[in-house]
Design a protein around this motif. Structure first.
Motif, PDB file in Angstrom:
ATOM      1  N   ASP A 182       0.820  -1.212   0.057  1.00  0.00           N
ATOM      2  CA  ASP A 182      -0.049   0.097  -0.087  1.00  0.00           C
ATOM      3  C   ASP A 182       0.813   1.303   0.067  1.00  0.00           C
ATOM      4  O   ASP A 182       0.557   2.432  -0.530  1.00  0.00           O
ATOM      5  CB  ASP A 182      -1.023   0.038   1.062  1.00  0.00           C
ATOM      6  N   THR A 183       1.868   1.289   0.679  1.00  0.00           N
ATOM      7  CA  THR A 183       2.829   2.309   0.783  1.00  0.00           C
ATOM      8  C   THR A 183       3.639   2.578  -0.633  1.00  0.00           C
ATOM      9  O   THR A 183       3.434   3.885  -1.248  1.00  0.00           O
ATOM     10  CB  THR A 183       4.006   2.086   1.824  1.00  0.00           C
ATOM     11  N   LEU A 184       3.878   1.702  -1.336  1.00  0.00           N
ATOM     12  CA  LEU A 184       4.413   1.722  -2.541  1.00  0.00           C
ATOM     13  C   LEU A 184       3.553   2.044  -3.736  1.00  0.00           C
ATOM     14  O   LEU A 184       3.858   3.000  -4.616  1.00  0.00           O
ATOM     15  CB  LEU A 184       5.319   0.194  -3.174  1.00  0.00           C
ATOM     16  N   LEU A 185       2.348   1.559  -3.617  1.00  0.00           N
ATOM     17  CA  LEU A 185       1.238   2.149  -4.615  1.00  0.00           C
ATOM     18  C   LEU A 185       1.169   3.540  -4.138  1.00  0.00           C
ATOM     19  O   LEU A 185       0.880   4.339  -5.121  1.00  0.00           O
ATOM     20  CB  LEU A 185      -0.001   1.170  -4.511  1.00  0.00           C
ATOM     21  N   GLY A 186       0.779   3.934  -2.947  1.00  0.00           N
ATOM     22  CA  GLY A 186       0.690   5.237  -2.958  1.00  0.00           C
ATOM     23  C   GLY A 186       1.745   6.260  -3.395  1.00  0.00           C
ATOM     24  O   GLY A 186       1.050   7.242  -4.009  1.00  0.00           O
ATOM     25  N   VAL A 187       2.663   6.004  -3.021  1.00  0.00           N
ATOM     26  CA  VAL A 187       3.951   6.828  -3.656  1.00  0.00           C
ATOM     27  C   VAL A 187       3.915   6.740  -5.269  1.00  0.00           C
ATOM     28  O   VAL A 187       4.000   7.911  -5.777  1.00  0.00           O
ATOM     29  CB  VAL A 187       5.383   6.180  -3.349  1.00  0.00           C
ATOM     30  N   MET A 188       3.651   5.675  -6.004  1.00  0.00           N
ATOM     31  CA  MET A 188       3.698   5.775  -7.297  1.00  0.00           C
ATOM     32  C   MET A 188       2.859   6.278  -7.838  1.00  0.00           C
ATOM     33  O   MET A 188       2.774   7.110  -8.764  1.00  0.00           O
ATOM     34  CB  MET A 188       3.861   4.015  -7.791  1.00  0.00           C
ATOM     35  N   ALA A 189       1.363   6.099  -7.422  1.00  0.00           N
ATOM     36  CA  ALA A 189       0.000   6.634  -7.797  1.00  0.00           C
ATOM     37  C   ALA A 189       0.184   8.151  -7.836  1.00  0.00           C
ATOM     38  O   ALA A 189      -0.081   8.649  -8.755  1.00  0.00           O
ATOM     39  CB  ALA A 189      -1.023   6.094  -7.003  1.00  0.00           C
ATOM     40  N   HIS A 190       0.406   8.602  -6.631  1.00  0.00           N
ATOM     41  CA  HIS A 190       0.429  10.194  -6.738  1.00  0.00           C
ATOM     42  C   HIS A 190       1.524  10.765  -7.062  1.00  0.00           C
ATOM     43  O   HIS A 190       1.303  11.824  -7.753  1.00  0.00           O
ATOM     44  CB  HIS A 190       0.249  10.553  -5.048  1.00  0.00           C
ATOM     45  N   SER A 191       2.738  10.259  -7.276  1.00  0.00           N
ATOM     46  CA  SER A 191       3.772  10.835  -7.977  1.00  0.00           C
ATOM     47  C   SER A 191       3.379  10.786  -9.459  1.00  0.00           C
ATOM     48  O   SER A 191       3.828  11.702 -10.009  1.00  0.00           O
ATOM     49  CB  SER A 191       5.229   9.803  -7.585  1.00  0.00           C
TER      50      SER A 191
END
Length: 265
Positions: free
Chosen positions: A83-92
């Motif tokens: 979930d952390t990785l997805l959050g970083v990648m999505a919003h970036s």
């Protein structure tokens, strides 16, 4: 018949719903909701690149969505929670896409159309792309249905049955990228995940088999597209969000009926 913009919009909505329904079932079963959201957010960067190179939106959105999905798949489990990785990648990816769009001088861009969809502006060419992409997604999932199910249930079971879970994950990732690319015109990058998840989640409580769940999800998605477009036409509301609202109402209604039935029994 296809000269009527409402007819084209309805066909586009049904086409996207048909692709999103079976794929959405696997998204729900695998708890990949945020994964779909991240892939959709990345597509806006693909839109910016397509406009910069004066090419069709579809290949750029597809390429970036596929790169995002593959990158997240490869990086998962390497020091970061999913979930952390997805959050970083999505919003970036979304932020970089929006910044990239701001540098496109001399090009008129309706950013809201890409964020929330512009289904009423679907052309005949767009319709061909949407139905072609939807047909490819449905064909891939139908071809690999048993392998995808086995990999979803248990990786050891998949290996014992002669299937490679990593290959099935790759196929699912490709289908997700294609669906995101064809759905941008219909519901926009911010609502694609909703169209994937809500019909499948609504069907989950009423279906007894995986195949039935996919069929019911497709029906719910199709009804949501038709009724949502009709509502948008009558009440002058945004078409993409209206489709998602109808799907959410169906989800709530089916759950209320299910809860009432459980209390009576």
């Amino acid at each position: 018949m296809l000269d009527d913009f409402m007819t084209r919009a309805t066909l586009a909505g049904i086409g996207v719903a048909g692709a999103a329904a079976p794929l959405g079932c696997f998204v729900v079963w695998r708890r990949m909701a945020y994964f779909g959201d991240a892939t959709a957010h990345a597509a806006i960067l693909g839109v910016a690149l397509s406009l910069a190179f004066e090419m069709s939106i579809f290949p750029g959105a597809l390429a970036v969505a596929l790169i995002m999905a593959l990158t997240v798949t490869q990086l998962a489990g390497r020091g970061y929670a999913m979930d952390t990785l997805l959050g970083v990648m999505a919003h970036s990816a979304l932020a970089f896409g929006l910044v990239a769009v701001s540098f496109l001088s001399g090009i008129r861009i309706d950013l809201m159309a890409y964020l929330f969809g512009d289904i009423l502006a679907v052309s005949r060419t767009d319709l061909l792309v949407i139905w072609g992409g939807a047909a490819l997604v449905v064909a891939l999932i139908t071809w690999r249905w048993s392998a995808l199910l086995a990999s979803t249930l248990n990786e050891d079971l998949a290996y014992a049955s002669g299937f490679n879970p990593k290959r099935e994950q790759l196929i699912l990732t490709m289908c997700l990228a294609i669906t995101v690319a064809v759905a941008i015109k219909v519901v926009g990058v911010l609502l694609i995940a909703a169209l994937l998840i809500i019909p499948a989640a609504a069907a989950r409580g009423t279906a007894r088999t995986p195949e039935a769940m996919a069929g019911i999800a497709a029906a719910i998605g199709g009804v949501s597209a038709v009724v949502g477009l009709r509502g948008a036409y009558l009440f002058d509301t945004p078409a993409g969000p209206s489709i998602v609202c109808v799907a959410a109402i169906i989800f709530a209604a089916l759950n209320l009926v299910r809860l009432g039935t459980e209390r009576q029994s």
